[in-house]
Write a protein that holds these residues in place. Structure first.
Motif, short mmCIF file in Angstrom:
data_model
loop_
_atom_site.label_atom_id
_atom_site.label_comp_id
_atom_site.label_asym_id
_atom_site.label_seq_id
_atom_site.Cartn_x
_atom_site.Cartn_y
_atom_site.Cartn_z
N PHE A 136 8.42 38.01 6.71
CA PHE A 136 8.76 39.34 7.20
C PHE A 136 9.33 40.16 6.04
CE2 PHE A 136 8.93 36.46 10.76
CZ PHE A 136 8.26 37.14 11.76
N VAL A 148 11.60 38.73 15.23
CA VAL A 148 10.94 37.72 14.39
C VAL A 148 10.53 36.48 15.17
CG1 VAL A 148 12.02 38.53 12.26
CG2 VAL A 148 13.17 36.77 13.62
N HIS A 155 3.26 39.65 16.40
CA HIS A 155 3.80 39.87 15.06
C HIS A 155 4.97 38.93 14.74
CE1 HIS A 155 1.26 43.38 14.70
NE2 HIS A 155 1.77 43.86 15.82
#
Length: 239
Positions: A136, A148, A155
């Motif tokens: 990231f 995250v 994603h």
């Protein structure tokens, strides 16, 4: 709204020469009956491992295990054949499921690796063991709350639980409102660095604050601050 505060200096501590570890919740030789877990969040360890050292191969089952390197590099191996290097700005998750054995060692001999090791109880038991890691960009969380880990976001890395992990790097004076993902969930905020005020509580580096029975939390950075938000179910499902 309910809250629970864990100041950095109240955490459990273990030092084995090669490993220096601080435990937010009961772990290993550290046991505190009032600090077993926060909802589905079972372990939050703040680990420093010396160069070339690490955790030799050992088994797990039915646990979601997240590793977030803060500096340095981790070398991961497991019984599914995975052989990976996990670096700063990466997030790794291992769904232990029906059973897996792994090792995590410092990939470098000339510097320490610092990382957060986090365990979450799974939503479904005995799934096929699973591994994932992603990188990231730090700029994507500058004055932003970046997801995250999630069960529903391509994603992020996937987790076998109704849980979301978010990272934010906030400049002094920045204010954010975080919306808790589910009404059944609470949020555990862990301050990686800096100073922040959350719902009126001032927190310093490595402090933790659990919040539940509310829909939002208010975050104000008092200095440049790095924060981890762990959004988890507060009730554990019966086996």
């Amino acid at each position: 709204m309910k809250t629970i505060l864990h100041k950095a200096n109240t955490r459990g501590h273990a030092s084995f020469g090669w490993l220096n570890s601080y435990h937010t919740f009961s772990f290993g030789h550290y046991y505190n009956p009032e600090r077993i877990h926060f909802g589905a969040l079972r372990v939050l360890n703040d680990d420093t491992v010396k160069g070339g050292m690490g955790f030799s191969k050992h088994p797990h089952d039915n646990m979601e295990i997240v590793s977030i390197p803060l500096s340095g590099d981790l070398h991961h191996k497991d019984t599914t054949g995975r052989d990976e290097i996990i670096r700063q700005h990466d997030v790794q998750i291992m769904s232990a499921g029906s059973g897996i054995a792994h090792s995590e060692t410092n990939a470098n001999h000339d510097k320490e690796v610092k990382f957060l090791q986090i365990w979450v109880f799974p939503k479904e038991k005995n799934i096929e063991p699973r591994y994932q890691q992603k990188s990231f960009k730090p700029e994507d969380r500058l004055n932003q709350v970046l997801t995250v880990v999630a069960p529903d976001d391509e994603h992020a890395v996937w987790i076998n639980q109704d849980a979301w992990f978010s990272l934010a790097n906030l400049e002094a004076g920045v204010e954010k409102i975080y919306q808790i993902k589910r009404k059944e969930n609470g949020v555990y905020a862990f301050i990686i660095g800096g100073q922040v005020t959350i719902n009126g509580e001032q927190l310093d580096a490595r402090d933790g604050l659990g919040i539940w029975e509310t829909e939002t939390i208010n975050i104000t950075a008092n200095s440049n601050t790095e924060i981890l938000l762990i959004d988890v179910p507060m009730k554990l499902e019966e086996a």
